[in-house]
Design a protein around this motif. Structure first.
Motif, PDB file in Angstrom:
ATOM      1  N   GLY A 166       0.790  -1.219   0.000  1.00  0.00           N
ATOM      2  CA  GLY A 166       0.000   0.000   0.000  1.00  0.00           C
ATOM      3  C   GLY A 166       0.821   1.265   0.000  1.00  0.00           C
ATOM      4  O   GLY A 166       0.307   2.347  -0.272  1.00  0.00           O
ATOM      5  N   GLN A 167       2.121   1.157   0.351  1.00  0.00           N
ATOM      6  CA  GLN A 167       2.985   2.332   0.337  1.00  0.00           C
ATOM      7  C   GLN A 167       3.532   2.544  -1.069  1.00  0.00           C
ATOM      8  O   GLN A 167       3.902   1.600  -1.759  1.00  0.00           O
ATOM      9  CB  GLN A 167       4.140   2.148   1.324  1.00  0.00           C
ATOM     10  N   LYS A 168       3.571   3.802  -1.498  1.00  0.00           N
ATOM     11  CA  LYS A 168       4.021   4.112  -2.852  1.00  0.00           C
ATOM     12  C   LYS A 168       5.489   3.762  -3.053  1.00  0.00           C
ATOM     13  O   LYS A 168       6.301   3.884  -2.138  1.00  0.00           O
ATOM     14  CB  LYS A 168       3.818   5.602  -3.147  1.00  0.00           C
ATOM     15  N   LEU A 169       5.822   3.327  -4.266  1.00  0.00           N
ATOM     16  CA  LEU A 169       7.201   3.087  -4.664  1.00  0.00           C
ATOM     17  C   LEU A 169       7.620   4.210  -5.603  1.00  0.00           C
ATOM     18  O   LEU A 169       7.259   4.234  -6.775  1.00  0.00           O
ATOM     19  CB  LEU A 169       7.348   1.725  -5.370  1.00  0.00           C
ATOM     20  N   ASN A 170       8.374   5.148  -5.062  1.00  0.00           N
ATOM     21  CA  ASN A 170       8.836   6.284  -5.857  1.00  0.00           C
ATOM     22  C   ASN A 170      10.142   5.944  -6.566  1.00  0.00           C
ATOM     23  O   ASN A 170      11.073   5.419  -5.943  1.00  0.00           O
ATOM     24  CB  ASN A 170       9.050   7.514  -4.982  1.00  0.00           C
ATOM     25  N   ILE A 171      10.192   6.258  -7.839  1.00  0.00           N
ATOM     26  CA  ILE A 171      11.409   6.088  -8.627  1.00  0.00           C
ATOM     27  C   ILE A 171      11.847   7.469  -9.102  1.00  0.00           C
ATOM     28  O   ILE A 171      11.099   8.162  -9.803  1.00  0.00           O
ATOM     29  CB  ILE A 171      11.186   5.163  -9.839  1.00  0.00           C
ATOM     30  N   TYR A 172      13.064   7.871  -8.693  1.00  0.00           N
ATOM     31  CA  TYR A 172      13.609   9.159  -9.101  1.00  0.00           C
ATOM     32  C   TYR A 172      14.661   8.933 -10.180  1.00  0.00           C
ATOM     33  O   TYR A 172      15.561   8.094 -10.014  1.00  0.00           O
ATOM     34  CB  TYR A 172      14.233   9.897  -7.922  1.00  0.00           C
ATOM     35  N   ALA A 173      14.532   9.703 -11.250  1.00  0.00           N
ATOM     36  CA  ALA A 173      15.483   9.601 -12.363  1.00  0.00           C
ATOM     37  C   ALA A 173      16.225  10.915 -12.541  1.00  0.00           C
ATOM     38  O   ALA A 173      15.677  11.998 -12.293  1.00  0.00           O
ATOM     39  CB  ALA A 173      14.759   9.237 -13.658  1.00  0.00           C
ATOM     40  N   GLN A 174      17.490  10.812 -12.929  1.00  0.00           N
ATOM     41  CA  GLN A 174      18.296  11.968 -13.341  1.00  0.00           C
ATOM     42  C   GLN A 174      18.873  11.578 -14.690  1.00  0.00           C
ATOM     43  O   GLN A 174      19.866  10.882 -14.769  1.00  0.00           O
ATOM     44  CB  GLN A 174      19.377  12.260 -12.296  1.00  0.00           C
ATOM     45  N   GLY A 175      18.201  11.957 -15.738  1.00  0.00           N
ATOM     46  CA  GLY A 175      18.570  11.451 -17.056  1.00  0.00           C
ATOM     47  C   GLY A 175      18.178   9.987 -17.158  1.00  0.00           C
ATOM     48  O   GLY A 175      17.066   9.595 -16.815  1.00  0.00           O
ATOM     49  N   GLU A 176      19.087   9.145 -17.611  1.00  0.00           N
ATOM     50  CA  GLU A 176      18.795   7.720 -17.792  1.00  0.00           C
ATOM     51  C   GLU A 176      18.965   6.921 -16.505  1.00  0.00           C
ATOM     52  O   GLU A 176      18.476   5.799 -16.391  1.00  0.00           O
ATOM     53  CB  GLU A 176      19.698   7.139 -18.884  1.00  0.00           C
TER      54      GLU A 176
END
Length: 670
Positions: A166-176
């Protein structure tokens, strides 16, 4: 529509879901350009996050103190990208922000070394220069596991499994390049700047468990400006010079050895310093506190009743006797003090009852956490517990505050922050108890700030209270700008109730007292270490283990030197003689390294004139003075600050002042 309130008090309405970036651009393009994040109701978040409800909004520039954590967080991500670009096949694990910087743990067959730093830093600067935006996506658990499995990031799979459903899975990108991360981040890599430096490498077990694989941890520091970075590196350089472990060796104060991990072997000079601290604290408590002593070892049942067995068991040293009874060496003094309070009927007239103990306690600390005097397994607490009524609580907290602040002032600490730590998630007691305790503590905190005229800074530490009650933490700043948390005042409505402690009130009813846990120095060992580093071993004369060394120039001065030593000892000074057949320059150098505050140099000439040549630590100058005048001056200087205050308040014949039979100003030396 939602209503957002700005720092100037202005309120504006926007469509729900608008982002901080859109709001900033609508106000001014220049604002949007210099803004790196926003705060909603005080919580820092991504500038690109949609805003769903009414809130107070602030735009954070890179120079905002709250942005420093973001700079370091972003730098950790850039470090991870740089490492994987330079060393393919390396797995990334976690990379949190820590005090003064950040680290990242990497899984690689060949550990990193400082020799790799130059290439990694160069790659980091290259990534920062590209100024790629940080973007966030929310992935499903299935997608995240598939993507990281395809990349061979096995540690990320374990992290995903540990995230609650139920907890969000955040994915942070910096370019590729991208990473699993809770965030927040600034708007782009370019906002990090180049004021960063990789500091050291260390081994670290995955999730801190020695049964798991060993990873390589790379530590770094990052700051908002090059000036801040340079100042920090200078502070580290100065801290290395002041390291209490090195000074402890040079001054012959103490040592540690493998057969006693985390316990101190005090040498005579160090033990003198330690006992001077204890003596000072005893005098400060006299008249207000009753000193007691509780047993070192107590049955497991007592620790179960107190709650420590459930909350603190992994930090306790435990033993089992032949009759199968389980005992624990005390990690703290409070349960024992409750037993002393319970012994005999107490009335409201007996309160407040203040018990103090210089209690030796033992706590298991992991081997990797041990650090000289600063983190040990056996130490002495200047501990006290005040049993009082609820009506007396605020006054008692204020009295404790005055004692703590005046004590720190005597040691030269005047930059103090008092923090109120409120209820943690894991706690005992009812919400009503916590509400009441926090209301009283908030009121006292305001009084502390008001009474100091703003000199004492105050703040709130949400969720950092003890499991049994809220607490004040006293943080002092040392000579080179480092902060140390030492004193505490902890309100406890829980422990007396658990043990059935009570007093008889004026109406004849039994009532549970409020218990206030109080420490000033905290760990006396740690406080000694802080003082060593604060003064860089150059102690004020009153606390120096050896205050004076009488050194001879030639053997012709030996007889007179012994006279000087006897006179200095009679004047109350801690004095040694150095009659060795060595050059005086050698003696001066050696005693300077040992940080002896005063050298009295004597030879044939001084013996004939009954004078001494005075050399002060750190000064190339030498002053000639009559023996009587020199010892009178030094003995007056060696009086402790608390006794000087007494002397100033007591009218006595010139050269004398007494309190309870103790001389507080030098006797006339003849």
């Amino acid at each position: 529509m939602i209503t957002l309130t700005f720092p100037d008090g202005a309120a504006r309405q926007y469509a729900a879901g608008i982002t901080g970036r859109e709001i900033a651009e609508g106000i001014a393009k220049s604002l949007a350009k210099r803004t790196v994040a926003m705060a909603l109701d005080g919580t820092v978040t991504d500038l690109a996050d949609p805003i769903a409800k009414d809130a107070k909004i602030e735009f954070l520039t890179r120079d905002d103190p709250r942005a420093l954590e973001l700079i370091r967080h972003d730098a950790a991500h850039v470090l991870a990208e740089a490492v994987q670009a330079l060393f393919p096949g390396t797995q990334v694990t976690i990379g949190p922000v820590i005090e003064n910087g950040f680290y990242y743990d990497f899984a690689r067959n060949e550990p990193f070394t400082p020799d790799d730093f130059a290439a990694i830093e160069a790659k980091m600067r290259e990534i920062i220069a590209k100024d790629r935006p940080f973007t966030k996506e929310v992935w499903t658990r299935e997608k995240a596991k598939q993507v990281f499995a395809d990349k061979g990031e096995n540690y990320k799979l374990q992290l995903i499994d540990a995230i609650p459903e139920g907890q969000k899975l955040n994915i942070y990108a910096q370019g590729e390049w991208f990473d699993l991360c809770r965030g927040p981040h600034m708007t782009s890599t370019g906002k990090i700047g180049n004021a960063f430096k990789l500091m050291k490498v260390a081994g670290a077990y995955w999730r801190g468990d020695s049964n798991n694989p060993m990873l390589t941890r790379i530590y770094g520091t990052a700051w908002a400006s090059q000036e801040d970075l340079d100042a920090y590196l200078l502070q580290l350089e100065e801290a290395e010079k002041r390291d209490h472990r090195r000074l402890g060796r040079e001054m012959d104060l103490f040592h540690f050895q493998e057969e006693g991990p985390g316990v101190v072997f005090w040498h005579p000079k160090g033990w003198t310093l330690f006992q001077e601290l204890i003596s000072y604290m005893r005098r400060r408590l006299k008249g207000d506190y009753q000193e007691v002593n509780a047993p070192q070892i107590l049955d497991k049942a007592l620790w179960e009743t107190s709650g420590h067995w459930g909350w603190y068991r992994e930090n306790m040293f435990v033993t089992q006797t032949e009759d199968d009874r389980v005992f624990a060496i005390k990690p703290m003094n409070c349960p024992g003090h409750v037993q002393i309070f319970k012994h005999g009927l107490k009335s409201y007239r007996d309160l407040p009852l203040r018990m103090a103990e210089f209690g030796a306690v033992s706590r298991y600390e992991p081997s990797g956490a041990l650090h000289g005097l600063m983190r040990v397994r056996a130490f002495t607490q200047d501990d006290a517990h005040v049993f009082c009524t609820e009506e007396q609580l605020a006054d008692e907290c204020l009295k404790i505050n005055d004692l703590i602040l005046s004590t720190y002032a005597d040691f030269g600490f005047d930059n103090i922050v008092v923090k109120l730590s409120t209820r943690p998630d894991k706690r005992v007691g009812t919400d009503e108890m916590w509400d009441h305790a926090e209301e009283v503590m908030n009121r006292v905190l305001k009084q502390i700030a008001d009474q100091s005229g703003g000199r004492i800074k105050t703040s709130i530490n949400p969720g950092e209270g003890a499991f049994y009650g809220p607490k004040f933490e006293y943080v002092l700043r040392d000579a080179i700008g480092r902060d140390w948390q030492c004193g505490t005042t902890q309100v406890d409505f829980n422990l007396p109730e658990r043990f059935g402690a009570f007093y008889v009130d004026h109406d004849g009813q039994k009532k549970t007292p409020v218990m206030v846990h109080r420490a000033i120095c905290g760990s006396m060992e740690r406080f000694a270490g802080i003082l060593i580093e604060h003064f860089a071993g150059h102690f004020p004369l009153w606390i120096a283990p050896v205050q004076v060394v009488v050194a001879t120039i030639t053997a012709d001065g030996d007889a007179y030197a012994n006279e000087v030593v006897k006179a200095a000892d009679k004047a109350g000074l801690r004095v040694n003689a150095d009659l060795r057949n060595e050059k005086i320059t050698y003696k001066v150098r050696e005693h300077s390294l040992a940080k002896v505050p005063v050298l009295l140099v004597v030879g044939k000439k001084e013996a004939a004139e009954r004078t001494v040549s005075i050399r002060r630590l750190g000064s190339p100058d030498q002053t000639s003075m009559s023996l009587e005048e020199a010892l009178r001056t030094l003995a007056a200087e060696a009086v402790t600050p608390d006794l000087k205050r007494v002397a100033a308040a007591v009218s006595e014949p010139e050269g004398h002042a007494t309190l309870d039979g103790h001389h507080v100003v030098a006797r006339t030396v003849g």
